[in-house]
Design an enzyme around this catalytic site. Structure first.
Site, PDB file in Angstrom:
ATOM      1  N   GLU A  21       0.814  -1.202   0.000  1.00  0.00           N
ATOM      2  CA  GLU A  21       0.000   0.000   0.000  1.00  0.00           C
ATOM      3  C   GLU A  21       0.852   1.259   0.000  1.00  0.00           C
ATOM      4  O   GLU A  21       0.515   2.249  -0.666  1.00  0.00           O
ATOM      5  CB  GLU A  21      -0.925  -0.001   1.233  1.00  0.00           C
ATOM      6  N   CYS A  27      -2.519  -3.888   7.290  1.00  0.00           N
ATOM      7  CA  CYS A  27      -2.125  -4.074   8.692  1.00  0.00           C
ATOM      8  C   CYS A  27      -2.483  -2.840   9.512  1.00  0.00           C
ATOM      9  O   CYS A  27      -2.638  -1.736   8.992  1.00  0.00           O
ATOM     10  CB  CYS A  27      -0.635  -4.378   8.794  1.00  0.00           C
ATOM     11  N   CYS A  31      -0.367   0.075   7.574  1.00  0.00           N
ATOM     12  CA  CYS A  31      -0.837   0.495   6.248  1.00  0.00           C
ATOM     13  C   CYS A  31      -2.219   1.147   6.318  1.00  0.00           C
ATOM     14  O   CYS A  31      -2.539   2.021   5.509  1.00  0.00           O
ATOM     15  CB  CYS A  31      -0.864  -0.696   5.303  1.00  0.00           C
ATOM     16  N   THR A  84      18.744 -40.303   0.927  1.00  0.00           N
ATOM     17  CA  THR A  84      18.989 -39.488  -0.264  1.00  0.00           C
ATOM     18  C   THR A  84      20.390 -38.892  -0.235  1.00  0.00           C
ATOM     19  O   THR A  84      21.088 -38.846  -1.252  1.00  0.00           O
ATOM     20  CB  THR A  84      17.935 -38.365  -0.370  1.00  0.00           C
ATOM     21  N   LEU A 134      21.138 -29.629  -3.005  1.00  0.00           N
ATOM     22  CA  LEU A 134      19.908 -29.047  -2.475  1.00  0.00           C
ATOM     23  C   LEU A 134      19.936 -27.524  -2.502  1.00  0.00           C
ATOM     24  O   LEU A 134      19.484 -26.855  -1.564  1.00  0.00           O
ATOM     25  CB  LEU A 134      19.624 -29.561  -1.053  1.00  0.00           C
ATOM     26  N   SER A 172      18.525 -39.742  11.821  1.00  0.00           N
ATOM     27  CA  SER A 172      18.383 -40.104  13.235  1.00  0.00           C
ATOM     28  C   SER A 172      19.703 -40.454  13.904  1.00  0.00           C
ATOM     29  O   SER A 172      19.909 -40.149  15.082  1.00  0.00           O
ATOM     30  CB  SER A 172      17.384 -41.255  13.387  1.00  0.00           C
ATOM     31  N   GLY A 214      13.053 -39.637  -0.325  1.00  0.00           N
ATOM     32  CA  GLY A 214      12.791 -40.920  -0.963  1.00  0.00           C
ATOM     33  C   GLY A 214      11.510 -41.549  -0.466  1.00  0.00           C
ATOM     34  O   GLY A 214      10.693 -40.917   0.229  1.00  0.00           O
ATOM     35  N   SER A 259       6.171 -41.742   5.407  1.00  0.00           N
ATOM     36  CA  SER A 259       6.020 -41.296   6.795  1.00  0.00           C
ATOM     37  C   SER A 259       5.262 -39.977   6.865  1.00  0.00           C
ATOM     38  O   SER A 259       4.384 -39.791   7.716  1.00  0.00           O
ATOM     39  CB  SER A 259       7.393 -41.148   7.453  1.00  0.00           C
TER      40      SER A 259
END
Length: 367
Positions: free
Chosen positions: A52, A75, A84, A196, A204, A223, A295, A301
């Protein structure tokens, strides 16, 4: 030009900053006076002036008596920038057309009330569906403090993510791989499992042809802290890496990874990383969206625990066969087709021969 067309213009402006405003929402604004656009703007980066303000500055004195189209409720609070709603009031606008209310508790109707108390006409709900889709990541995070989770898979026509010998480069074509990097650029985090990392040693990172893009936080679910110190996610220095382990991870391995520059997060006491607790921790860190490129095991999961919001599945027109060749989703699977993880609001796209199928996972409360 009708209200919907002005709002569509505001939505298009907001989209320019996709992937750049987190943890703030994407917002666009258009100022219209006597049937003519006299100002426009969008929120470009968290901590900078909002849409804005940019639009009002461009409109100047013409903002007085004008109608402002904004994709999200203005806001009403002081943060890193001023409210704003106050800026709109001081500019003397006559009407504000809002696509959707802001569910942020700091705003949540207060901006609208401030405008109405100042005598400004307020309309709500123009292209609300499009506005919600634009800010699907922000909306999930601001209402639940959990990141929006996107699962990406790439497979052959016969449903394999690699050959029986483990070869997977390249299943998808160059156009699909470019799209993957465009998607990585949108989200705050990119998540894979240790399998992976050990199999592919991925970077990545975001690698777009023009060199643009930002690297997300690299999140490794590991883990036992088996991530090699020579893995790219540890030693390339291209982006930050967080490795989620359990309390059973060998302390010497944890210390070595930390010394190499990775952050190690102990998520729980058990044998496996609790993905729900991990995501909750990421949400507290203002990670609003997570792009999963894991994967079969981690994909199942996440699906089994109803943690996936959206799926992007790239399908290549080739078949490799192989009884033991891996598929995108492993685990025990479901017993009945009625229990399948189904998509809704499905979209398809052709990418130089590959097919991209995307959609949202149906949750238990979906109709």
């Amino acid at each position: 030009m009708q209200q919907e067309e002005y709002m569509q213009q505001a939505l298009a402006l907001a989209a320019y900053a996709t992937g750049r405003t987190s943890p703030n929402p994407l917002v666009g604004a258009v100022v219209v006076k006597d049937g003519r656009v006299v100002g426009q703007g969008w929120h470009r980066k968290a901590g900078t002036e909002h849409a804005e303000v940019h639009a009002l500055r461009q409109a100047g004195e013409l903002a007085k008596g004008a109608t402002v189209y904004v994709t999200l409720e203005p806001c009403s609070h002081y943060g890193r920038t001023g409210p704003c709603s106050k800026a709109l009031i001081e500019a003397g606008v006559k009407q504000v057309v809002i696509a959707m209310r802001d569910p942020n508790p700091l705003v949540a109707g207060k901006g609208i009330k401030m405008l109405e108390d100042a005598g400004i006409e307020v309309s709500i709900g123009v292209l609300e569906g499009a506005a919600k889709k634009l800010n699907e990541v922000f909306l999930k995070w601001i209402m639940t403090k959990q990141p929006f989770v996107v699962m990406k898979t790439a497979m052959t026509l016969d449903g394999k993510i690699a050959t029986a010998a483990g070869k997977n480069q390249w299943i998808s074509n160059a156009a699909s791989r470019k799209r993957v990097h465009e998607l990585r650029d949108i989200y705050d985090g990119i998540l894979v499992g240790i399998g992976t990392v050990l199999a592919d040693d991925p970077s990545l990172t975001v690698r777009l042809p023009d060199g643009s893009g930002k690297n997300p936080l690299r999140i490794i679910v590991d883990s036992k802290a088996r991530t090699p110190l020579t893995a790219k996610v540890v030693c390339d220095g291209e982006a930050k890496t967080l490795i989620a382990v359990t309390a059973l991870a060998p302390p010497d391995r944890v210390a070595a990874l930390q010394a190499a520059g990775a952050e190690v997060l102990i998520v729980n006491e058990g044998r496996q990383v609790d993905l729900q607790r991990l995501l909750a921790d990421l949400g507290r860190r203002n990670i609003t969206g997570v792009f999963v490129e894991g994967g079969a095991t981690i994909n199942y999961s996440l699906l089994q625990n109803q943690l996936v919001d959206k799926v992007y599945s790239f399908i290549a027109p080739k078949m490799v066969g192989g009884r033991t060749a891996p598929t995108p989703v492993g685990g025990d699977g479901v017993a009945e087709l009625s229990e399948a993880f189904s998509l809704q609001a499905i979209e398809t796209e052709l990418l130089a021969g590959d097919i991209l199928v995307s959609g949202y996972i149906k949750k238990g409360d979906d109709v």
